[in-house]
Every structure is written in C-alpha cells, then in structure tokens.
Design a protein around this motif. Structure first.
Motif, PDB file in Angstrom:
ATOM      1  N   ILE A   1      13.526   9.377  -4.323  1.00  0.00           N
ATOM      2  CA  ILE A   1      12.266  10.063  -4.596  1.00  0.00           C
ATOM      3  C   ILE A   1      12.484  11.154  -5.638  1.00  0.00           C
ATOM      4  O   ILE A   1      11.657  11.378  -6.523  1.00  0.00           O
ATOM      5  CB  ILE A   1      11.682  10.656  -3.296  1.00  0.00           C
ATOM      6  N   SER A   2      13.622  11.837  -5.541  1.00  0.00           N
ATOM      7  CA  SER A   2      13.935  12.888  -6.504  1.00  0.00           C
ATOM      8  C   SER A   2      13.988  12.337  -7.922  1.00  0.00           C
ATOM      9  O   SER A   2      13.517  12.979  -8.869  1.00  0.00           O
ATOM     10  CB  SER A   2      15.271  13.549  -6.142  1.00  0.00           C
ATOM     11  N   GLN A   3      14.563  11.138  -8.083  1.00  0.00           N
ATOM     12  CA  GLN A   3      14.627  10.520  -9.404  1.00  0.00           C
ATOM     13  C   GLN A   3      13.224  10.214  -9.924  1.00  0.00           C
ATOM     14  O   GLN A   3      12.928  10.385 -11.109  1.00  0.00           O
ATOM     15  CB  GLN A   3      15.452   9.228  -9.332  1.00  0.00           C
ATOM     16  N   MET A   4      12.341   9.763  -9.039  1.00  0.00           N
ATOM     17  CA  MET A   4      10.978   9.466  -9.465  1.00  0.00           C
ATOM     18  C   MET A   4      10.200  10.743  -9.765  1.00  0.00           C
ATOM     19  O   MET A   4       9.334  10.759 -10.639  1.00  0.00           O
ATOM     20  CB  MET A   4      10.280   8.609  -8.406  1.00  0.00           C
ATOM     21  N   GLU A   5      10.499  11.801  -9.041  1.00  0.00           N
ATOM     22  CA  GLU A   5       9.887  13.096  -9.359  1.00  0.00           C
ATOM     23  C   GLU A   5      10.304  13.548 -10.752  1.00  0.00           C
ATOM     24  O   GLU A   5       9.500  14.130 -11.497  1.00  0.00           O
ATOM     25  CB  GLU A   5      10.290  14.139  -8.311  1.00  0.00           C
ATOM     26  N   GLU A   6      11.557  13.278 -11.116  1.00  0.00           N
ATOM     27  CA  GLU A   6      12.030  13.622 -12.455  1.00  0.00           C
ATOM     28  C   GLU A   6      11.249  12.861 -13.508  1.00  0.00           C
ATOM     29  O   GLU A   6      10.852  13.423 -14.542  1.00  0.00           O
ATOM     30  CB  GLU A   6      13.532  13.325 -12.578  1.00  0.00           C
TER      31      GLU A   6
ATOM     32  N   ILE B   1       3.058  12.978  -7.101  1.00  0.00           N
ATOM     33  CA  ILE B   1       4.171  12.108  -6.725  1.00  0.00           C
ATOM     34  C   ILE B   1       3.678  10.951  -5.863  1.00  0.00           C
ATOM     35  O   ILE B   1       4.208   9.837  -5.936  1.00  0.00           O
ATOM     36  CB  ILE B   1       5.295  12.906  -5.996  1.00  0.00           C
ATOM     37  N   GLU B   2       2.621  11.182  -5.084  1.00  0.00           N
ATOM     38  CA  GLU B   2       2.052  10.092  -4.276  1.00  0.00           C
ATOM     39  C   GLU B   2       1.477   9.009  -5.185  1.00  0.00           C
ATOM     40  O   GLU B   2       1.657   7.807  -4.941  1.00  0.00           O
ATOM     41  CB  GLU B   2       0.966  10.633  -3.337  1.00  0.00           C
ATOM     42  N   TRP B   3       0.774   9.451  -6.247  1.00  0.00           N
ATOM     43  CA  TRP B   3       0.209   8.472  -7.182  1.00  0.00           C
ATOM     44  C   TRP B   3       1.329   7.714  -7.884  1.00  0.00           C
ATOM     45  O   TRP B   3       1.296   6.484  -7.970  1.00  0.00           O
ATOM     46  CB  TRP B   3      -0.653   9.179  -8.228  1.00  0.00           C
ATOM     47  N   TYR B   4       2.330   8.424  -8.355  1.00  0.00           N
ATOM     48  CA  TYR B   4       3.385   7.799  -9.140  1.00  0.00           C
ATOM     49  C   TYR B   4       4.206   6.804  -8.316  1.00  0.00           C
ATOM     50  O   TYR B   4       4.456   5.682  -8.755  1.00  0.00           O
ATOM     51  CB  TYR B   4       4.298   8.871  -9.731  1.00  0.00           C
ATOM     52  N   THR B   5       4.614   7.208  -7.116  1.00  0.00           N
ATOM     53  CA  THR B   5       5.399   6.292  -6.284  1.00  0.00           C
ATOM     54  C   THR B   5       4.556   5.107  -5.830  1.00  0.00           C
ATOM     55  O   THR B   5       5.059   3.983  -5.732  1.00  0.00           O
ATOM     56  CB  THR B   5       5.976   7.022  -5.052  1.00  0.00           C
ATOM     57  N   GLY B   6       3.264   5.351  -5.561  1.00  0.00           N
ATOM     58  CA  GLY B   6       2.387   4.245  -5.175  1.00  0.00           C
ATOM     59  C   GLY B   6       2.224   3.238  -6.293  1.00  0.00           C
ATOM     60  O   GLY B   6       2.269   2.023  -6.078  1.00  0.00           O
ATOM     61  N   VAL B   7       2.033   3.739  -7.518  1.00  0.00           N
ATOM     62  CA  VAL B   7       1.897   2.862  -8.679  1.00  0.00           C
ATOM     63  C   VAL B   7       3.189   2.086  -8.909  1.00  0.00           C
ATOM     64  O   VAL B   7       3.171   0.869  -9.148  1.00  0.00           O
ATOM     65  CB  VAL B   7       1.523   3.694  -9.929  1.00  0.00           C
ATOM     66  N   LEU B   8       4.332   2.768  -8.839  1.00  0.00           N
ATOM     67  CA  LEU B   8       5.611   2.079  -9.059  1.00  0.00           C
ATOM     68  C   LEU B   8       5.870   1.010  -8.018  1.00  0.00           C
ATOM     69  O   LEU B   8       6.418  -0.057  -8.329  1.00  0.00           O
ATOM     70  CB  LEU B   8       6.759   3.090  -9.059  1.00  0.00           C
TER      71      LEU B   8
ATOM     72  N   ALA C   1       0.820  -1.203   0.000  1.00  0.00           N
ATOM     73  CA  ALA C   1       0.000   0.000   0.000  1.00  0.00           C
ATOM     74  C   ALA C   1       0.860   1.262   0.000  1.00  0.00           C
ATOM     75  O   ALA C   1       0.460   2.299  -0.502  1.00  0.00           O
ATOM     76  CB  ALA C   1      -0.926   0.007   1.213  1.00  0.00           C
ATOM     77  N   LEU C   2       2.052   1.174   0.589  1.00  0.00           N
ATOM     78  CA  LEU C   2       2.943   2.325   0.677  1.00  0.00           C
ATOM     79  C   LEU C   2       4.302   1.984   0.091  1.00  0.00           C
ATOM     80  O   LEU C   2       4.724   0.824   0.101  1.00  0.00           O
ATOM     81  CB  LEU C   2       3.112   2.766   2.135  1.00  0.00           C
ATOM     82  N   LEU C   3       4.999   2.980  -0.375  1.00  0.00           N
ATOM     83  CA  LEU C   3       6.337   2.792  -0.926  1.00  0.00           C
ATOM     84  C   LEU C   3       7.345   2.861   0.215  1.00  0.00           C
ATOM     85  O   LEU C   3       7.678   3.931   0.695  1.00  0.00           O
ATOM     86  CB  LEU C   3       6.642   3.863  -1.967  1.00  0.00           C
ATOM     87  N   SER C   4       7.800   1.720   0.678  1.00  0.00           N
ATOM     88  CA  SER C   4       8.725   1.677   1.813  1.00  0.00           C
ATOM     89  C   SER C   4      10.149   1.983   1.367  1.00  0.00           C
ATOM     90  O   SER C   4      10.484   1.852   0.193  1.00  0.00           O
ATOM     91  CB  SER C   4       8.696   0.282   2.443  1.00  0.00           C
ATOM     92  N   PRO C   5      11.006   2.395   2.308  1.00  0.00           N
ATOM     93  CA  PRO C   5      12.413   2.632   1.967  1.00  0.00           C
ATOM     94  C   PRO C   5      13.085   1.407   1.349  1.00  0.00           C
ATOM     95  O   PRO C   5      13.935   1.530   0.477  1.00  0.00           O
ATOM     96  CB  PRO C   5      13.042   2.991   3.326  1.00  0.00           C
TER      97      PRO C   5
END
Length: 341
Positions: free
Chosen positions: A192-197, A221-228, A169-173
């Motif tokens: 996270i910065s790379q994913m923001e890019e 960014i919440e949607w994108y990191t969650g999807v990834l 459910a969450l993007l863990s470290p």
C-alpha cells in the motif's frame, strides 16, 4: 458451460445498470465481417452464472469465424516502449514524424487527436518525469492507465466511479501481493505504501500544472487502489496484427499473451464480462488499433456461454493453474483442466 442462475431479476438489474455502457460497443456481422444490420444488436447477452459471476451467452447459433462484436476501450494507454511508434489514442502503428505529431506523442489522424483532446489537454500541462521514472524503474504498466483515467475524470470525459462496474470491488491482499515489482517477503502494508507513493507522484504532477485542489479531490488512496485492482484483473494486452486476415488470426488464437506484438493495455466493458476457458470458443483480436474484435473459434450453440482464454493456452495443466490462481484469483475447472490436459 456453467448453469445460469434462475433469478433473472438479479441479472436484469446488472444489465440495466450497465445498459448505457454496453450498447455503444457492438454490432452483428456475418462470418466474413460484413455488417448485417446497423441496428442489430450482437447475438449475445450478459447473465449471471452460479460460480463465475457475470458471463456472456449466445442468443442464437454463432458460426465458426463469425465476428461477434467489437468494443472500444473504457481506458487505454500505450507501453513506454511503444510511445514513439503508435497513436497515443487508438494505438495504431504510426510512423514517427507524422503530420499529426504533438510534442512527444503521436496521433495517427486528426480524428484521434480530437478524441484525445479532453484528457490530453490536462495531461500535457503536467511534468510526468518523476511518475514515469518511478514506473520505468519498477517495470509498471497499470499506473499509466490510472493516470489517463484521472486525466479523463478531470477533463469531464468520464466519472471517477466509471470502473466500479468491474470486479473486484475491493483490493484484496491476494491482488496486492501480485503488484509486480514487490519482493515476496514485503508486507501488504509496504505494498500500500508503494501505491501511496505513486498516488503522490500523480497528484504532484497535476498540482504542479496549476490544477485546482477541488478538481483533485477524488484522488484518494481508496480511489487509486480500487482503480488499480480493477485494472489489474480486467486489462488486456493489446497485440496488433495489422494486415492479417481473419483466417490467419484464427490460426494464431492460442499465441502467448506475452507476445512481442504488444503495444499497450486497455480495459473494456463487454469483453471484461467474458469468463475464462483453457479451450475457449471465442477469441479477442486487435487487427489495426485498440478496438477489440471478438470472434468465434468454432460453432457456438444458442444458450452456450462464450469464453476466452486469459493466458497462454499452450502451457501445461500445472502452469495454467498456477498463473490463473496467482494472477486472477481462481482455480480453473474447465473440461480441459478437469481432464488434467
């Protein structure tokens, strides 16, 4: 086999929530692949286990070699190396110059081109060169699944929360640290910065095509990191074995997931509920296209959990444990690992 939780109410809530998504993907067959009854459900059910979340269990005895069910992907995408060799929709091997070729991608049939029409109408209007260059330089594959999902959402084919049923459910470290192109010394903040890019490149491509801002409001960014995170854990490598008999496929059931036959990646609903075992009783195969086929590797008794192997089962104990721990976030305690095999 992991014990089933006694609380059937909790399991039922999970199944009810996903009933609409699970039912279209499956059918029951005999061991030769002949359909038994078009109205028959597959001989399985999804239940909660004590320590591995959801699992898939047999509702009757399943014979060795039986085709248990098939599944169509929730989202899929060919590898960059296969983009000119396979259908852009179903990933079927497609000769270049097909009559159904569309710009720089191929479709194996009019049906596939029509099925792809929703997301492709959005996608083909954008300039993806910067996004593709970013992913190619870093050898990334999962952002392409996120890109296609975004185009599906914009076109109305699916909803922005369509992957929320999947874990995690969450993007863990720990998951972030597995982002493949980042050096180990990089911090989670840099990850996270790379994913923001990537997200910026995705948004810029869509905005450059004239897409209205309100249609892109879900691209946070919440949607994108969650999807990834969900794609990272649940995606399958598609390894076509067109022309092989089911008997031949069974003999190669333990082949490495890094096979050169890989043509793309996909996320499925029901197959994602199968838990791992280093000595599995079930195998997932792709015969002609991206449609996944789940087959029994041996006789499975009623009530037994069906499990697949997430990795190359031929590796030794320590290698398997290392990959499962670092790549999937768990320590395997299957009978084979417990015996240190």
């Amino acid at each position: 086999m992991l014990p089933i939780l006694r609380s059937r109410q909790l399991a039922q809530r999970c199944l009810t929530q996903n009933k609409r998504l699970l039912t279209p993907y499956s059918f029951a067959t005999d061991r030769h692949g002949s359909m038994l009854n078009r109205a028959s459900p597959p001989p399985i059910q999804v239940l909660l286990t004590e320590s591995a979340g959801r699992g898939v269990f047999a509702t009757r005895k399943i014979e060795s070699g039986e085709l248990i069910h098939t599944a169509k992907p929730v989202v899929s995408h060919p590898l960059l190396s296969s983009i000119d060799k396979v259908c852009y929709y179903c990933l079927k091997n497609t000769p270049k110059g097909s009559n159904f070729e569309a710009q720089k991608v191929l479709f194996c049939s009019e049906e596939c081109r029509e099925q792809a029409k929703g997301f492709y109408e959005v996608e083909k209007e954008a300039d993806w060169s910067a996004f593709i260059a970013h992913c190619r330089t870093r050898s990334l594959k999962y952002p392409f699944l996120a890109k296609r999902l975004a185009c599906m959402v914009i076109s109305g084919v699916t909803s922005a929360d369509s992957l929320n049923v999947f874990q995690p459910a969450l993007l863990s470290p720990q998951i972030i640290s597995q982002y493949p192109y980042l050096p180990k010394q990089n911090s989670v903040t840099n990850d996270i910065s790379q994913m923001e890019e990537e997200l910026d490149l995705l948004r810029c491509a869509l905005e450059g095509s004239g897409m209205k801002t309100e249609h892109l409001s879900f691209l946070t960014i919440e949607w994108y990191t969650g999807v990834l995170s969900r794609i990272r854990i649940n995606a399958f490598r598609i390894e076509l074995a067109g022309g092989s008999s089911y008997e031949d496929l069974l003999t190669s059931a333990y082949a490495s997931v890094e096979s050169e036959a890989s043509v793309g990646n996909a996320v499925y609903m029901l197959p994602s509920f199968y838990n791992h075992d280093c000595d599995p009783n079930t195998h997932i195969v792709w015969v002609e296209n991206v449609d996944a086929k789940l087959k029994a590797l041996r006789d499975i008794e009623k009530g037994e959990e069906l499990r697949i192997c997430y990795i190359d089962a031929s590796m030794d104990h320590d290698a398997r444990q290392n990959i499962l721990s670092s790549g999937f976030g768990f320590k395997c305690s299957c009978p084979r690992c417990l015996s240190n095999d």
